[in-house]
Scaffold this motif. Structure first.
Motif, PDB file in Angstrom:
ATOM      1  N   THR A  54       0.883  -1.087   0.010  1.00 37.90           N
ATOM      2  CA  THR A  54       0.078  -0.207  -0.095  1.00 37.90           C
ATOM      3  C   THR A  54       0.767   1.374  -0.005  1.00 37.90           C
ATOM      4  N   GLY A  55       2.333   1.228   0.027  1.00 38.74           N
ATOM      5  CA  GLY A  55       3.068   2.316  -0.238  1.00 38.74           C
ATOM      6  C   GLY A  55       4.232   2.532   0.973  1.00 38.74           C
ATOM      7  N   ILE A  56       3.904   1.869   1.999  1.00 37.73           N
ATOM      8  CA  ILE A  56       5.201   2.052   2.918  1.00 37.73           C
ATOM      9  C   ILE A  56       6.403   1.228   2.615  1.00 37.73           C
ATOM     10  N   ARG A  57       7.399   2.123   1.999  1.00 41.41           N
ATOM     11  CA  ARG A  57       8.511   1.525   1.149  1.00 41.41           C
ATOM     12  C   ARG A  57       9.689   1.793   1.899  1.00 41.41           C
ATOM     13  N   ASP A  58       9.723   2.176   2.997  1.00 39.83           N
ATOM     14  CA  ASP A  58      10.947   2.547   3.755  1.00 39.83           C
ATOM     15  C   ASP A  58      11.180   1.455   4.936  1.00 39.83           C
ATOM     16  N   ASP A  59      12.782   1.410   5.417  1.00 38.68           N
ATOM     17  CA  ASP A  59      12.779   0.806   6.655  1.00 38.68           C
ATOM     18  C   ASP A  59      11.998   1.213   7.845  1.00 38.68           C
ATOM     19  N   LEU A  60      12.043   2.736   8.093  1.00 44.97           N
ATOM     20  CA  LEU A  60      11.552   3.405   9.184  1.00 44.97           C
ATOM     21  C   LEU A  60       9.873   3.161   9.106  1.00 44.97           C
ATOM     22  N   GLY A  61       9.347   3.365   7.886  1.00 45.48           N
ATOM     23  CA  GLY A  61       7.898   3.096   7.895  1.00 45.48           C
ATOM     24  C   GLY A  61       7.490   1.508   8.345  1.00 45.48           C
ATOM     25  N   LEU A  62       8.219   0.767   7.829  1.00 41.80           N
ATOM     26  CA  LEU A  62       8.221  -0.694   7.827  1.00 41.80           C
ATOM     27  C   LEU A  62       8.129  -1.210   9.289  1.00 41.80           C
ATOM     28  N   SER A  63       9.149  -0.569   9.791  1.00 37.87           N
ATOM     29  CA  SER A  63       9.598  -0.921  11.483  1.00 37.87           C
ATOM     30  C   SER A  63       8.330  -0.282  12.390  1.00 37.87           C
ATOM     31  N   ILE A  64       7.925   0.841  11.953  1.00 37.05           N
ATOM     32  CA  ILE A  64       6.554   1.540  12.738  1.00 37.05           C
ATOM     33  C   ILE A  64       5.467   0.666  12.678  1.00 37.05           C
TER      34      ILE A  64
END
Length: 69
Positions: A54-64
């Motif tokens: 759905t568009g979360i494509r970075d390490d920080l976003g996925l960690s959150i």
């Protein structure tokens, strides 16, 4: 045979992306002391893949996302 709409929306996860999702998954499993084979781990994996799609494509976003799942 796939329709044009299916072809256009089909966006496979590549090796680099899979590695990033896997790292967020592993980090969260370790943080929670969960087994990879637990139901919670399966739900976490599904949430991370869904978030990526759905568009979360970075390490920080996925960690959150992992921390909120």
């Amino acid at each position: 045979m796939m329709s044009l709409a299916q072809t256009m929306s089909f966006n496979p996860i590549g090796p680099d992306e899979l590695e990033m999702i896997g790292k967020a998954f592993q980090d969260e499993l370790q943080r929670r002391a969960l087994s990879r084979k637990s139901e919670e781990a399966e739900a976490l994996a599904a949430d991370l893949i869904s978030a990526y799609q759905t568009g979360i494509r970075d390490d920080l976003g996925l960690s959150i996302v992992a921390g909120l799942s």
